[in-house]
Each structure stands twice: as structure tokens, then as C-alpha cells.
Design a protein around this motif. Structure first.
Motif, PDB file in Angstrom:
ATOM      1  N   UNK A 251      44.486   5.386   5.484  1.00 48.57           N
ATOM      2  CA  UNK A 251      45.516   5.750   6.462  1.00 48.57           C
ATOM      3  C   UNK A 251      46.565   6.655   5.834  1.00 48.57           C
ATOM      4  N   UNK A 252      46.964   6.360   4.600  1.00 49.87           N
ATOM      5  CA  UNK A 252      47.967   7.187   3.927  1.00 49.87           C
ATOM      6  C   UNK A 252      47.441   8.571   3.572  1.00 49.87           C
ATOM      7  N   UNK A 253      46.154   8.664   3.210  1.00 49.23           N
ATOM      8  CA  UNK A 253      45.564   9.981   2.965  1.00 49.23           C
ATOM      9  C   UNK A 253      45.552  10.801   4.253  1.00 49.23           C
ATOM     10  N   UNK A 254      45.163  10.167   5.349  1.00 47.57           N
ATOM     11  CA  UNK A 254      45.102  10.868   6.637  1.00 47.57           C
ATOM     12  C   UNK A 254      46.483  11.358   7.049  1.00 47.57           C
ATOM     13  N   UNK A 255      47.473  10.481   6.995  1.00 45.11           N
ATOM     14  CA  UNK A 255      48.820  10.894   7.401  1.00 45.11           C
ATOM     15  C   UNK A 255      49.440  11.892   6.434  1.00 45.11           C
ATOM     16  N   UNK A 256      49.149  11.773   5.153  1.00 44.44           N
ATOM     17  CA  UNK A 256      49.693  12.734   4.186  1.00 44.44           C
ATOM     18  C   UNK A 256      49.104  14.117   4.423  1.00 44.44           C
ATOM     19  N   UNK A 257      47.798  14.213   4.653  1.00 42.68           N
ATOM     20  CA  UNK A 257      47.199  15.532   4.897  1.00 42.68           C
ATOM     21  C   UNK A 257      47.732  16.140   6.194  1.00 42.68           C
ATOM     22  N   UNK A 258      47.918  15.332   7.233  1.00 36.88           N
ATOM     23  CA  UNK A 258      48.492  15.837   8.485  1.00 36.88           C
ATOM     24  C   UNK A 258      49.939  16.281   8.271  1.00 36.88           C
ATOM     25  N   UNK A 259      50.686  15.511   7.503  1.00 32.85           N
ATOM     26  CA  UNK A 259      52.077  15.843   7.188  1.00 32.85           C
ATOM     27  C   UNK A 259      52.160  17.197   6.470  1.00 32.85           C
ATOM     28  N   UNK A 260      51.294  17.394   5.475  1.00 28.05           N
ATOM     29  CA  UNK A 260      51.298  18.655   4.730  1.00 28.05           C
ATOM     30  C   UNK A 260      50.983  19.834   5.650  1.00 28.05           C
ATOM     31  N   UNK A 261      49.974  19.678   6.513  1.00 33.25           N
ATOM     32  CA  UNK A 261      49.632  20.760   7.441  1.00 33.25           C
ATOM     33  C   UNK A 261      50.777  21.075   8.393  1.00 33.25           C
TER      34      UNK A 261
ATOM     35  N   UNK B 219      37.665  13.316   1.110  1.00 32.47           N
ATOM     36  CA  UNK B 219      38.427  12.283   1.791  1.00 32.47           C
ATOM     37  C   UNK B 219      39.085  12.883   3.020  1.00 32.47           C
ATOM     38  N   UNK B 220      40.054  12.191   3.590  1.00 30.92           N
ATOM     39  CA  UNK B 220      40.751  12.717   4.765  1.00 30.92           C
ATOM     40  C   UNK B 220      41.380  14.084   4.498  1.00 30.92           C
ATOM     41  N   UNK B 221      41.316  14.938   5.513  1.00 32.39           N
ATOM     42  CA  UNK B 221      41.859  16.296   5.382  1.00 32.39           C
ATOM     43  C   UNK B 221      42.204  16.842   6.754  1.00 32.39           C
ATOM     44  N   UNK B 222      42.906  17.967   6.739  1.00 33.06           N
ATOM     45  CA  UNK B 222      43.199  18.760   7.926  1.00 33.06           C
ATOM     46  C   UNK B 222      42.725  20.175   7.620  1.00 33.06           C
ATOM     47  N   UNK B 223      41.931  20.751   8.502  1.00 31.87           N
ATOM     48  CA  UNK B 223      41.436  22.108   8.299  1.00 31.87           C
ATOM     49  C   UNK B 223      39.982  22.209   8.711  1.00 31.87           C
ATOM     50  N   UNK B 224      39.356  23.314   8.302  1.00 33.70           N
ATOM     51  CA  UNK B 224      37.949  23.545   8.630  1.00 33.70           C
ATOM     52  C   UNK B 224      37.053  22.611   7.828  1.00 33.70           C
ATOM     53  N   UNK B 225      35.809  22.545   8.247  1.00 36.32           N
ATOM     54  CA  UNK B 225      34.797  21.745   7.552  1.00 36.32           C
ATOM     55  C   UNK B 225      34.842  22.084   6.059  1.00 36.32           C
ATOM     56  N   UNK B 226      34.643  21.046   5.230  1.00 35.13           N
ATOM     57  CA  UNK B 226      34.793  21.219   3.787  1.00 35.13           C
ATOM     58  C   UNK B 226      33.550  20.760   3.030  1.00 35.13           C
ATOM     59  N   UNK B 227      33.466  21.173   1.786  1.00 36.40           N
ATOM     60  CA  UNK B 227      32.420  20.702   0.882  1.00 36.40           C
ATOM     61  C   UNK B 227      32.613  19.198   0.684  1.00 36.40           C
ATOM     62  N   UNK B 228      31.529  18.449   0.658  1.00 31.86           N
ATOM     63  CA  UNK B 228      31.625  16.996   0.548  1.00 31.86           C
ATOM     64  C   UNK B 228      31.618  16.531  -0.903  1.00 31.86           C
ATOM     65  N   UNK B 229      30.778  17.128  -1.745  1.00 35.12           N
ATOM     66  CA  UNK B 229      30.643  16.708  -3.144  1.00 35.12           C
ATOM     67  C   UNK B 229      31.015  17.845  -4.084  1.00 35.12           C
TER      68      UNK B 229
END
Length: 148
Positions: A22-32, A56-66
Motif C-alpha cells: 500500500x505504501x509503495x502504491x501511494x508513494x508512486x502515485x504521490x511522486x507522479x 513493484x507498484x508504479x505509475x506510468x506506462x507498462x514496465x520491464x518486470x525483471x
């Protein structure tokens, strides 16, 4: 918004939440929401069993997974445990291009947890002052991490 105000706002948003996801999700949204001229913000978590970073959680276009430890900007930041501020990612040896529109990138290592990654479509987007601000925000995030 000023550096201290952003840090205080992020802290208020995540400090009482014990769930890392949850904190990763909200932090990435906050940064965006609050950092101008970026097109991706999110986390890669370290998976020790495969010695790689996993999306992990992010905001933006599709990303590399590994991303293998030591490869690309994220893998380099993690392996060296040193912030990587890249003015032109297309000139970075071994750059992993998840989004061709990204021109500059800053990656903050988060210890054994992984990295915080922020991309911009603008070359030379991240200054030393931006780096200090983002590192402070990353430290605020690190303080919320719980062991599971």
C-alpha cells in the motif's frame, strides 16, 4: 512545492500504514502527482532467490518486470547502493529501454528492499537539488518498511 512540504505530506500519507504494498502504491502515485515532468515513478523490489529486481507498484506506462542485479540503471543503483542520476539514458551503457520516450532517470537504492525509479521524457531533468529531495522522500518511505 518545497522540499520539506513534500516530505511532510508523504510522511503523513504513509507513516501509519504498516502494509509495504500500500505504501509503495501511494508513494508512486504521490511522486507522479507532485514531481513535474516525469513519465514513470515506481519501485523494483529485490528478489534474492533470483538475484534480480522485480517490478513493484508504479505509475506510468507498462514496465520491464525483471532486471538482473547490476544491469541497467536500476540494477546498477542496487548493486552499488548508490543513487544513479542519468542525464541521457540512451548514453548509459546497458540501459534497459522499457519506454523509448524516457530520456533521463534517477534511481535511489532502498537498501536490501530494492530501488525507487523515476523517469522523465526530458533530457537533464534531474538536478542535484532534485536528487537530494527525492533521496529525502525515499528515506521517508524506507522508515515505513515492515518485515514480512
Amino acid at each position: 512545492m518545497g522540499k520539506n512540504i513534500l516530505n511532510e505530506q508523504l510522511s503523513a500519507l504513509i507513516k501509519n500504514e504498516p502494509d509495504n504494498l500500500a505504501n509503495m502504491a501511494n508513494t508512486s502515485a504521490f511522486l507522479m502527482q507532485f514531481i513535474e515532468n516525469i513519465n514513470w515513478a515506481g519501485f523494483y523490489r529485490y528478489a534474492k532467490e533470483n538475484d534480480e529486481l522485480v517490478l513493484g507498484p508504479f505509475q506510468g506506462k507498462i514496465a520491464c518486470v525483471h532486471i538482473k542485479n547490476g544491469q541497467g540503471v536500476c540494477g546498477t543503483a542496487f548493486k552499488k547502493q548508490k543513487t544513479q542520476r542519468i542525464n541521457n539514458v540512451h548514453k548509459f551503457p546497458g540501459h534497459i529501454a522499457c519506454d523509448a520516450e524516457s530520456m533521463s532517470e534517477i534511481v535511489i537504492p532502498l537498501g536490501e528492499f530494492g530501488v525507487l525509479d523515476i523517469d522523465s521524457p526530458i533530457e537533464n531533468r534531474f538536478s542535484t537539488q532534485n536528487q537530494l529531495m527525492i533521496e529525502e522522500l525515499a528515506n521517508t518511505f524506507i522508515k515505513t518498511l515492515t518485515k514480512h
